[in-house]
Design an enzyme around this catalytic site. Structure first.
Site, short mmCIF file in Angstrom:
data_model
loop_
_atom_site.label_atom_id
_atom_site.label_comp_id
_atom_site.label_asym_id
_atom_site.label_seq_id
_atom_site.Cartn_x
_atom_site.Cartn_y
_atom_site.Cartn_z
N ILE A 23 0.85 -1.20 0.00
CA ILE A 23 0.00 0.00 0.00
C ILE A 23 0.88 1.24 0.00
O ILE A 23 0.64 2.22 -0.71
CB ILE A 23 -0.92 0.03 1.25
CG1 ILE A 23 -1.52 -1.36 1.49
CG2 ILE A 23 -1.98 1.08 1.13
CD1 ILE A 23 -2.21 -1.51 2.83
N ASP A 248 -18.68 1.91 -46.11
CA ASP A 248 -18.80 0.74 -47.00
C ASP A 248 -19.89 -0.20 -46.53
O ASP A 248 -20.33 -0.13 -45.40
CB ASP A 248 -17.50 -0.07 -46.94
CG ASP A 248 -16.40 0.58 -47.72
OD1 ASP A 248 -16.69 1.52 -48.45
OD2 ASP A 248 -15.25 0.12 -47.57
N LYS A 270 -19.68 -0.90 -52.44
CA LYS A 270 -18.68 -1.94 -52.66
C LYS A 270 -19.23 -3.32 -52.39
O LYS A 270 -18.85 -3.98 -51.45
CB LYS A 270 -17.45 -1.71 -51.77
CG LYS A 270 -16.61 -0.53 -52.15
CD LYS A 270 -15.42 -0.96 -52.95
CE LYS A 270 -14.42 0.16 -53.03
NZ LYS A 270 -13.62 0.25 -51.83
N ALA A 332 -9.86 -8.29 -40.61
CA ALA A 332 -10.70 -9.49 -40.52
C ALA A 332 -9.89 -10.71 -40.08
O ALA A 332 -10.37 -11.52 -39.28
CB ALA A 332 -11.37 -9.76 -41.86
N MET A 383 -11.88 -12.21 -49.41
CA MET A 383 -12.67 -12.21 -50.65
C MET A 383 -12.48 -13.53 -51.41
O MET A 383 -12.32 -13.53 -52.62
CB MET A 383 -12.25 -11.02 -51.54
CG MET A 383 -12.52 -9.69 -50.87
SD MET A 383 -11.80 -8.29 -51.76
CE MET A 383 -10.09 -8.36 -51.23
#
Ligand code: SAH
Length: 464
Positions: A23, A248, A270, A332, A383
């Site tokens: 402490i 997007d 997109k 991602a 993708m």
């Protein structure tokens, strides 16, 4: 008001700390940081406290406390776990009229330590008067996220120009308006974005009366993979300042909701075939809006510099001399891997990871297949859905085993997350069977087997 907040200048002043354990350490650290000279009294004093004493130019007294230890001290801290001793120290200090703090015993305190947000020279103190320290700490945590770490630099900037501005506006109201404008506008933005020299240049121009007419700016912001909780503090702050948001398809509605209520929201699309706006028109729109003086947030899924064409957009801005910042987001690959329980590297399975776009031009196979077949390399395909049959076939043809584990992660990190695992051989079949749709990320490699042990996040639907 139970306690009046005052800021105490302790530079060079002697402070007594009774106690030498954990402490005492916490308090000693704060005190040493504020320039106090520590006197620590305790039969035993820990090594870290001793180091702080030395740094502060203070002294350690290795024995029990006596009243005369208070001599010459401007502040007293009782930080032992011995309650009667703490009470004694408190009584002695009060008797002498010296401020005293007893850790975790507000009733024995004449002064208390607030929760602190330190953006020196800007310091924010939050207190619940000792009634609910946890509450004060929660508020502090909120402020920590809300106030940029470099906020204090604004005070430094103001200090450097204070005299000039005072000379310019003898009137207090005018001066206040001037500084409000500085602290809430592009000059502060520059400083907070780590461009201090540019901030100074703009401030000088403002003082000289030749500030540039356009004050617009573009923030290229990574919105992460979907879960709004994965936004960065900076992304959120800029979203809350925006006049216009261009977003997007990948940006989740829950994230869009966090933008400033009265900001204009412009969808720029997109979808694979359906580009709501061609890229060059998006670029032009960013330039036009900034030239109108708008603060524009260009919000992109994941990270703007990973398959996000973020580079192209800011090239155009740079060519027009429009100020911009780039805020990274969780891509991602990181988000989906984490939420699917698939570490992208692992000492036993994968020594490297490769991010690849599966968006093959005209259905051709123009990926460097030979570089993608090493069994110790994890492949992450962005993708990759449409081209998946070709991709799996080519990988096998070039030597990656047909049994290589692979995963499909649809809408990763969101409540709609679905994960399907199989092998390179049957992955395309899984897509058809389970009607897997974009956005889906493909992970190929032995690391996928770890999901069996490491899956922790439950999406909406059962996965295989
Ligand atoms: N800049 C983005 C990637 C844009 S490319 C980023 O850094 O993440 C778009 C592709 O990203 C999608 O086709 C899909 O493969 C992947 N993707 C983005 N968000 C995803 C999500 N929440 N779940 C699964 N895949 C995602």
């Amino acid at each position: 008001m139970e306690f009046l907040p005052l800021f105490h200048n302790l530079r060079g002043a002697r402070v007594l700390v009774v106690g030498g354990g954990e402490i005492a350490l916490r308090k000693s650290r704060l005190l040493a940081d504020s320039g106090a000279v520590l006197r620590v009294v305790a039969p035993e004093i820990g090594a870290e406290v001793r180091a702080l004493i030395e740094r502060s130019g203070g002294e350690q007294i290795l024995r029990g406390y006596t009243e005369s230890d208070l001599n010459g001290c401007v502040l007293i801290i009782a930080a032992t776990d011995d309650e009667p001793l703490n009470a004694q120290v408190s009584a002695d200090a009060r008797q002498r009229g010296v401020p005293v703090n007893v850790v975790d015993a507000p009733a024995l305190c004449s002064v208390i330590f607030p929760a602190i947000v330190d953006r020196s020279p800007l310091v924010i103190a939050v207190s619940s008067g000792g009634d609910a320290p946890v509450l004060a700490r929660l508020i502090r945590a909120k402020l920590e996220t809300w106030i940029p770490p470099t906020y204090g630099h604004l005070a430094g900037l103001a200090a450097r120009f204070r005299h000039q501005v005072k000379g310019l506006f003898p009137n207090v109201q005018q001066r206040r308006a001037f500084w409000e404008d500085v602290f809430q506008g592009p000059i502060a933005d520059r400083q907070l974005a780590g461009q201090g020299a540019e901030a100074e240049r703009l401030l000088q121009a403002k003082i000289d009366g030749d500030a540039p007419a356009t004050t617009g700016e573009v923030y290229l912001v990574g919105a992460g993979p979907g879960d709004p909780d994965l936004l960065t503090f900076r992304a959120l702050r800029l979203m809350q300042q925006a006049d216009v948001v261009l977003y997007d398809r990948l940006v989740a509605p829950a994230i869009l909701d966090l933008c400033r209520r009265d900001a204009d929201r412009v969808y720029v699309g997109k979808q694979r075939a359906d580009h709501a706006l061609p890229q060059d028109q998006i670029n032009q729109q960013l330039v036009d809006l900034a030239k109108q003086g708008k603060r524009v947030v260009r919000l992109k899924g994941g990270d703007p510099f990973i398959f996000g064409r973020g580079g192209e957009e800011i090239e155009e801005l740079a060519a027009h001399g429009i100020p911009f910042q780039v805020v990274p987001g969780i891509t991602a690959a990181s988000g989906c891997a984490a939420y699917a329980g698939i570490p992208l590297t692992h000492r036993d399975h994968a020594q490297s990871v490769r991010f690849v776009t599966g968006h093959l031009k005209n259905g051709t196979t123009d990926l460097p297949w030979k570089d993608l077949v090493s069994p110790s390399q994890t492949l992450v395909l962005y993708m990759g859905l449409i081209g998946l049959p070709v991709i799996c076939e080519q990988l096998i043809k070039h030597g990656r085993s047909a049994d290589t584990p692979a995963a499909l992660i649809q809408q990763g990190t969101t409540v709609n997350q679905r994960v399907f695992t199989g092998t390179l051989a049957n992955l395309p079949q899984l897509v058809a069977e389970h009607e897997v749709h974009a956005p889906t990320l493909v992970i190929v490699g032995e690391v996928v087997t770890l999901r069996e042990k490491l899956a922790w996040f439950e999406g909406a639907q059962a996965s295989v």
